[in-house]
Design a protein around this motif. Structure first.
Motif, short mmCIF file in Angstrom:
data_model
loop_
_atom_site.label_atom_id
_atom_site.label_comp_id
_atom_site.label_asym_id
_atom_site.label_seq_id
_atom_site.Cartn_x
_atom_site.Cartn_y
_atom_site.Cartn_z
N ALA A 1 0.82 -1.20 0.00
CA ALA A 1 0.00 0.00 0.00
C ALA A 1 0.87 1.26 0.00
CB ALA A 1 -0.92 -0.01 1.22
N GLN A 2 2.00 1.19 0.67
CA GLN A 2 2.89 2.35 0.72
C GLN A 2 3.72 2.49 -0.55
OE1 GLN A 2 2.92 4.57 3.35
NE2 GLN A 2 1.16 3.34 3.95
N GLY A 3 3.78 1.46 -1.32
CA GLY A 3 4.63 1.48 -2.51
C GLY A 3 6.10 1.36 -2.16
N TRP A 4 6.37 0.63 -1.10
CA TRP A 4 7.75 0.48 -0.67
C TRP A 4 8.34 -0.83 -1.18
CZ3 TRP A 4 6.76 1.78 5.21
CH2 TRP A 4 6.49 3.15 5.31
N THR A 5 9.66 -0.85 -1.30
CA THR A 5 10.34 -2.08 -1.69
C THR A 5 10.99 -2.69 -0.45
OG1 THR A 5 12.30 -0.82 -2.21
CG2 THR A 5 10.80 -1.30 -4.03
N ASP A 6 11.69 -3.81 -0.65
CA ASP A 6 12.32 -4.48 0.48
C ASP A 6 13.44 -3.64 1.07
OD1 ASP A 6 15.14 -5.70 -0.58
OD2 ASP A 6 13.65 -5.55 -2.18
N TRP A 7 13.90 -4.06 2.25
CA TRP A 7 14.89 -3.27 2.98
C TRP A 7 16.16 -3.03 2.17
CZ3 TRP A 7 19.81 -4.81 5.03
CH2 TRP A 7 20.42 -3.81 5.82
N HIS A 8 16.66 -4.09 1.60
CA HIS A 8 17.94 -4.00 0.90
C HIS A 8 17.87 -3.04 -0.28
CE1 HIS A 8 21.51 -5.43 -1.32
NE2 HIS A 8 21.97 -5.62 -0.11
N SER A 9 16.83 -3.16 -1.10
CA SER A 9 16.78 -2.22 -2.23
C SER A 9 16.44 -0.82 -1.78
CB SER A 9 15.82 -2.67 -3.34
OG SER A 9 15.00 -3.71 -2.95
N SER A 10 15.68 -0.68 -0.69
CA SER A 10 15.40 0.66 -0.19
C SER A 10 16.69 1.33 0.26
CB SER A 10 14.42 0.60 0.98
OG SER A 10 13.19 0.06 0.56
N LEU A 11 17.53 0.53 0.91
CA LEU A 11 18.81 1.06 1.40
C LEU A 11 19.64 1.56 0.22
CD1 LEU A 11 20.61 1.39 3.93
CD2 LEU A 11 21.55 -0.86 3.41
N GLN A 12 19.71 0.72 -0.81
CA GLN A 12 20.47 1.11 -1.99
C GLN A 12 19.89 2.37 -2.63
OE1 GLN A 12 20.30 -2.64 -4.06
NE2 GLN A 12 22.51 -2.94 -3.82
N ALA A 13 18.57 2.38 -2.76
CA ALA A 13 17.93 3.51 -3.43
C ALA A 13 18.10 4.80 -2.62
CB ALA A 13 16.45 3.22 -3.64
N ALA A 14 18.01 4.69 -1.30
CA ALA A 14 18.12 5.89 -0.47
C ALA A 14 19.50 6.53 -0.62
CB ALA A 14 17.85 5.55 0.99
N HIS A 15 20.50 5.69 -0.94
CA HIS A 15 21.85 6.22 -1.09
C HIS A 15 22.18 6.55 -2.54
CE1 HIS A 15 23.48 5.92 2.96
NE2 HIS A 15 22.71 4.85 3.10
N ALA A 16 21.24 6.34 -3.43
CA ALA A 16 21.49 6.64 -4.83
C ALA A 16 20.40 7.54 -5.38
CB ALA A 16 21.58 5.35 -5.64
N PRO A 17 20.28 8.74 -4.83
CA PRO A 17 19.21 9.64 -5.28
C PRO A 17 19.42 10.01 -6.74
CG PRO A 17 20.80 10.83 -3.92
CD PRO A 17 21.16 9.38 -3.83
N ASP A 18 18.34 10.04 -7.53
CA ASP A 18 18.48 10.38 -8.93
C ASP A 18 17.89 11.74 -9.24
OD1 ASP A 18 15.89 9.76 -8.53
OD2 ASP A 18 15.76 8.21 -10.07
N SER A 19 17.39 12.40 -8.20
CA SER A 19 16.84 13.74 -8.39
C SER A 19 16.74 14.36 -7.00
CB SER A 19 15.45 13.66 -9.00
OG SER A 19 14.58 13.00 -8.09
N ILE A 20 16.54 15.67 -6.99
CA ILE A 20 16.40 16.35 -5.70
C ILE A 20 15.19 15.80 -4.95
CG2 ILE A 20 15.88 18.60 -4.64
CD1 ILE A 20 18.76 18.35 -5.50
N ALA A 21 14.16 15.42 -5.71
CA ALA A 21 12.94 14.89 -5.09
C ALA A 21 13.24 13.64 -4.27
CB ALA A 21 11.89 14.59 -6.15
N ALA A 22 14.25 12.90 -4.69
CA ALA A 22 14.58 11.66 -3.99
C ALA A 22 15.16 11.93 -2.60
CB ALA A 22 15.56 10.84 -4.81
N LEU A 23 15.52 13.18 -2.33
CA LEU A 23 16.06 13.51 -1.02
C LEU A 23 14.97 13.89 -0.04
CD1 LEU A 23 18.99 15.73 -2.32
CD2 LEU A 23 19.19 13.41 -1.42
N ASP A 24 13.76 13.98 -0.54
CA ASP A 24 12.63 14.35 0.28
C ASP A 24 12.43 13.31 1.38
OD1 ASP A 24 9.93 16.18 0.05
OD2 ASP A 24 9.54 14.17 0.89
N PRO A 25 12.14 13.77 2.61
CA PRO A 25 11.97 12.80 3.69
C PRO A 25 10.82 11.81 3.46
CG PRO A 25 11.45 15.05 4.42
CD PRO A 25 12.08 15.15 3.08
#
Ligand code: ADP
Ligand code: MG
Length: 694
Positions: free
Chosen positions: A189-213
């Motif tokens: 429902a939240q549109g979240w992925t698993d922990w491991h890929s979330s961790l990777q994605a959080a450290h690989a922002p592809d736009s300023i929007a990705a830094l949004d909390p």
């Protein structure tokens, strides 16, 4: 025991490639000592190198990636002059500028005649584009190694971006795939992925929007952190609840003596809080209650009456304060009341030593001491109560959540626990620090209190202030003068206080006293005692007086450099006056020009004395991370969550934790197993020890 799968993440930083002892120390100070700490160190910015113009199209100030031919190297005649390398493409020319290049590094990376791809910020100098110290220089065949998007991390002196990026990357590579601990439908429902890929994605922002909390990858990690926190609190609470409590219902004979001796009647709020406390104590469950009451709202009497309830049925009571000064003060204010009730009160801190100490310990074990007041010395192994009925923790926001958890699980069989806090914490924060502890609030101030008149003045008016102190002292007033918190260093704070003391001593002589954190405990006590007895009339102090100090005859509070204090801290400090029947005032001296936030803080201080409102405003103005200075606030220090923006996730984590523990209180099912890993991941080991098979 921490599961093996997490071992790589809990290795020290130096286990990562490229991190030696020096970098480990510096980086450790910035992020923490373990590999996992790097995982939680989320980017705050982004360098976008995706612009790939021709030289002629470059705009001043752009960060670009360009392919160039390397031309002439211009070696400076003097070392302090820059080394220049000409580069060009078919549209134009540009200079690369280097200061103090090392050895032949430049001739190797930028050989004349070669093609290179360079990336960095271009600035125009006299109409000519130049790039100082390109961030990247690679040969065309190595283009893949040039990151077109780079995460930018919070840094500190001695730690630059590249090694930190490298370390984070290596840390993430160590991160294992972990079994999912989140509820599947919720995750979806939240549109979240698993922990491991979330961790990777959080450290690989592809736009300023990705830094949004609220970015999904970040939100997932934040939720993990909050869930671990809520689950840990929930487990301890559940465990406490399950332990049979003692049914404590005193006959009131001691309490009657004390209430008769009090020079005042209890406020309605005190009566209500006591009803709630007595009802908890009288039930078969263990009490786990938080008493929130602003400074001066009269928590001490409530605590004493609760303790006497326990003493009436033959049990003991303990009260723990966060500092030596406070413990002594509690002791001093309880002593006359205990005498009136005819109960034996003793004090135990790190300073009680030798025979006195062993006598106290013996008498305590023999049940001859009814009420023991002290610092955390109270909960050491050597301290044994005969039968501890109630433990009161006056935390005044100085104990950490882990410390308290440990203490609660150590309190003894069936011991009721009452935590008192003078910090009116917004509801969201109460959850993070106390889980769903029962809460009693002392909203109302004791009758007869006059409002504190709060004024703000620029520091330039210091002499006027001194003038008004002459008049006030002539009228027999007593004054606190609080000196600025210069840095997180008590040495510097002490120096500021000493200077102000010297200045005021010139003017007011022996009537001025001084107390600060660098003084020996005995000196502090002596200075406090002189002020309490009225021997000194002005007490120059650092924030050591912030907590709990009670001198009702003091009516003036001067706070120097008020702009440097947080709202909650100003409120705490102001609460040192207005404790007696006389009219009090608070003077906020500020340095001009006053910033926006400081202006807002001072405005709120002038508008209200309601601690709960001030706490909400503080949260709004500063964000939870800074609220009260997390380190001393007793609130957990979140690595990723920011309660000011993640309040909704916290509420969800709270609900989720409750549901989880209802279904699987020992975390034994498949999701339970995964949740244990989550708890270890966020270092809630204490909580796991409370599980059956922890
Ligand atoms: P805090 O909540 O900050 O610990 P204290 O318990 O130290 O507050 O109380 C502050 C002062 O108010 C003390 O001097 C105390 O004796 C007094 N006090 C407490 N309850 C009442 C009351 N109901 N009426 C009047 N004064 C009270
Ligand atoms: Mg108190």
């Amino acid at each position: 025991m921490r599961p093996e799968i997490l071992f790589p993440l809990f290795a020290p930083l130096r286990s990562l490639p490229g991190i030696g002892p020096r970098l480990e120390e510096l980086m450790g100070k910035l992020v923490g000592p373990k590999v996992v700490d790097l995982c939680w160190h989320l980017p705050v910015g982004l360098v976008d190198r995706r612009k790939r113009p021709k030289i002629a199209d470059i705009v001043d100030g752009d960060i670009v990636t360009v392919e160039v031919q390397v031309g002439l190297h211009i070696v400076p005649r003097l070392k302090k002059l820059p080394y220049r390398v000409h580069v060009s493409d078919e549209t134009g020319e540009m200079q690369l500028v280097f200061f103090n290049p090392h050895g032949d590094w430049l001739t190797k990376t930028l050989p004349e005649g070669a093609t290179r791809i360079i990336s960095g910020k271009v600035e125009f100098y006299q109409g000519q584009p130049q790039m100082s110290h390109p961030d990247h220089v690679v040969a065309p065949e190595d283009i893949a190694s040039l990151p077109l998007l780079e995460a930018v991390y919070p840094l500190t002196a001695g730690v630059t971006l590249k090694p930190l990026q490298k370390a984070v990357k290596a840390a993430i590579e160590r991160a294992p795939e972990l079994a999912e601990w989140q509820d599947g439908p919720w995750l979806k429902a939240q549109g979240w992925t698993d922990w491991h890929s979330s961790l990777q994605a959080a450290h690989a922002p592809d736009s300023i929007a990705a830094l949004d909390p609220h970015n999904p990858a970040r939100a997932r990690l934040v939720f993990d952190e909050l869930l671990a926190n809520q689950l840990a609190l929930g487990i301890v609470r559940l465990r406490m609840r399950k332990l049979p409590g003692r049914v404590i219902r005193g006959d009131g004979h001691l309490r009657a003596k004390v209430t008769a001796a009090l020079p005042f009647a209890l406020t309605g709020a005190q009566v209500t809080a006591l009803d709630e406390i007595y009802s908890d104590m009288g039930s078969e469950h263990r009490m786990l209650r938080l008493l929130q009451g602003d400074v001066g709202s009269g928590k001490t009497v409530v605590a004493l009456l609760a303790m006497l309830n326990s003493v009436e049925v033959g049990f003991q009571a303990a009260m723990m304060a966060p500092t030596e000064i406070l413990a002594r003060q509690h002791f001093a204010s309880l002593a006359p009341m205990c005498e009136a009730a005819g109960v034996r009160l003793e004090l135990l801190t790190g300073r009680e030593k030798g025979k006195k100490r062993s006598d106290v310990l013996d008498d305590l074990a023999a049940g001859e001491i009814d009420i023991l007041v002290g610092t955390h010395a109270l909960f050491q192994d050597e301290v044994n109560f005969k039968a501890l009925g109630i433990a009161i923790v006056d935390e005044q926001h100085r104990f950490g959540v882990h410390q308290r958890l440990r203490l609660q699980s150590k309190g003894g069989v069936g011991t009721d626990v009452l935590v008192m806090t003078a910090t009116p914490i917004p509801r969201t924060l109460t959850l993070t620090a106390y889980g769903d502890m029962d809460v009693s609030k002392l909203h109302e101030k004791p009758a007869g209190r006059k409002p504190i008149e709060t004024r703000a003045l620029p520091l330039e008016r210091l002499e006027d202030v001194v003038g008004s102190l002459h008049r006030a002292l002539a009228g027999n007033a007593q004054v606190y003068w609080v000196c600025p918190l210069v840095e997180e260093s008590d040495v510097i704070d002490a120096a500021a206080a000493e200077d102000r003391y010297a200045y005021l001593y010139e003017i007011f002589g022996e009537r001025v006293g001084l107390v600060h954190g660098r003084m020996k405990a005995t000196e502090k006590d002596a200075a406090m005692a002189r002020f309490e007895s009225g021997e000194t009339r002005i007490l120059v102090a650092t924030t050591v007086i912030e907590v709990g100090v009670n001198v009702p005859s003091a009516t003036i509070m001067v706070i120097e450099h008020a702009e440097r204090f947080g709202l909650a801290q100003l409120h705490q400090l102001r609460g040192r006056v207005g404790r007696g029947a006389d009219k009090s005032s608070c003077l906020l001296l500020y340095q001009t020009p006053l910033g926006e936030t400081a202006t807002a803080r001072i405005k709120i201080m002038r508008e209200t004395e309601d601690g709960f409102r001030i706490a909400e405003e503080d949260l709004r103005l500063r964000g939870a991370g800074e609220l009260l200075g997390t380190r001393q606030s007793g609130l957990p220090e979140f690595r990723m969550a920011d309660i000011a923006v993640h309040g909704d996730l916290l509420a969800a984590a709270y609900d989720d934790a409750r549901m989880i523990l209802q279904r699987d209180p020992e975390l034994e099912g498949p999701r339970g197993e995964a949740l244990r890993v989550l708890l270890y991941l966020f270092e809630c080991d204490d909580a796991i020890r409370n599980l059956r098979s922890g």
